[in-house]
Design a protein around this motif. Structure first.
Motif, PDB file in Angstrom:
ATOM      1  N   SER A 210       0.833  -1.203   0.000  1.00 44.41           N
ATOM      2  CA  SER A 210       0.000   0.000   0.000  1.00 44.41           C
ATOM      3  C   SER A 210       0.870   1.257   0.000  1.00 44.41           C
ATOM      4  O   SER A 210       0.609   2.215  -0.738  1.00 44.41           O
ATOM      5  CB  SER A 210      -0.918   0.001   1.226  1.00 44.41           C
ATOM      6  OG  SER A 210      -1.683   1.184   1.288  1.00 44.41           O
TER       7      SER A 210
ATOM      8  N   ASP B 101       1.337   4.209  -3.125  1.00 42.94           N
ATOM      9  CA  ASP B 101       1.264   5.667  -2.954  1.00 42.94           C
ATOM     10  C   ASP B 101       2.562   6.330  -3.416  1.00 42.94           C
ATOM     11  O   ASP B 101       2.538   7.393  -4.057  1.00 42.94           O
ATOM     12  CB  ASP B 101       1.000   6.018  -1.487  1.00 42.94           C
ATOM     13  CG  ASP B 101      -0.409   5.643  -1.042  1.00 42.94           C
ATOM     14  OD1 ASP B 101      -1.290   5.499  -1.916  1.00 42.94           O
ATOM     15  OD2 ASP B 101      -0.625   5.487   0.180  1.00 42.94           O
TER      16      ASP B 101
ATOM     17  N   ASN C  26       3.108   9.156  -6.369  1.00 44.11           N
ATOM     18  CA  ASN C  26       3.704  10.447  -6.011  1.00 44.11           C
ATOM     19  C   ASN C  26       5.172  10.569  -6.424  1.00 44.11           C
ATOM     20  O   ASN C  26       5.822  11.566  -6.087  1.00 44.11           O
ATOM     21  CB  ASN C  26       3.582  10.670  -4.499  1.00 44.11           C
ATOM     22  CG  ASN C  26       2.140  10.742  -4.041  1.00 44.11           C
ATOM     23  OD1 ASN C  26       1.305  11.364  -4.691  1.00 44.11           O
ATOM     24  ND2 ASN C  26       1.828  10.095  -2.916  1.00 44.11           N
TER      25      ASN C  26
END
Length: 225
Positions: free
Chosen positions: A124, A128, A132
């Motif tokens: 997870s 992200d 990003n």
């Protein structure tokens, strides 16, 4: 038919409800199949089975006399179940400790569940980071020996996709202690070089342009190297 790794099979079984032995009505334990062939030599067809380890199970207690009477063998039976099915069979054991060496107890199950959760958490975070373009955090996960190998493998793959040249030095000089992970890291380094059209000087190991003829760091000729 898609091939499932032993780890993937284990994860599926972890989500199953443990079956109950039809002979004693006690909950069965997960059992890791030993690496030996049985029957027709093809094995059990699964790396894990459920087995009844209740020493008071009627099948087990009465099996000693039955095996001695019918086969002149000091042995008994334990009940096994194929995960995810209603298929129950018998397996011979030749001592009270027979097969218990492969029993996966509750502590092991808890540890595996914790590992599974850590992997989910790591994936997870990596997802992200990828969105990003956070190569710094990906690098931290990759170089952290406390992280699960699967998380570090994924981090290495992502590093190859978005890592900067500055990431090469810390991972090049780190020994990962896992061959597959090391290969993934080496592949990531090559992908980073490919994206930036660079390579490492064969003499001083500093990063130089791929088409360079002379290393700007050590001054040696690298054309054709």
């Amino acid at each position: 038919m898609a091939f499932e790794t032993k780890e993937e099979v284990f994860e599926k079984i972890m989500e199953m409800e443990k079956p109950v032995c039809p002979h004693c009505k006690e909950e069965m334990s997960l059992w890791e199949v030993p690496p030996i062939n049985v029957g027709d030599g093809l094995g059990w067809g699964t790396p894990y089975l459920f087995m009844c380890f209740n020493d008071n199970c009627p099948l087990y207690t009465q099996g000693w006399d039955s095996m001695m009477e019918n086969y002149a063998q000091r042995a008994s039976y334990r009940c096994i179940n194929f995960p995810g099915t209603e298929q129950f069979e018998l397996i011979p054991v030749f001592s009270p400790m027979g097969a218990k060496g492969q029993m996966i107890d509750d502590q092991v199950m808890a540890e595996e569940e914790a590992l599974k959760q850590n992997i989910k958490k790591g994936f997870s975070i990596l997802a992200d980071c990828y969105v990003n373009q956070d190569g710094v955090t990906i690098l931290k996960l990759l170089t952290d020996p406390a992280e699960p190998v699967r998380v570090r493998m994924k981090a290495a793959e992502m590093m190859g996709d978005i890592g900067e040249l500055e990431a090469i030095e810390p991972i090049r000089n780190l020994k990962f202690g896992n061959q597959r992970l090391q290969e993934q890291v080496d592949s990531a380094i090559q992908k980073i070089h490919g994206r930036f059209f660079t390579r490492e000087c064969p003499f001083c190991a500093e990063i130089i342009k791929r088409r360079a003829k002379v290393c700007k760091h050590c001054g040696k000729e690298v054309a054709g190297q």
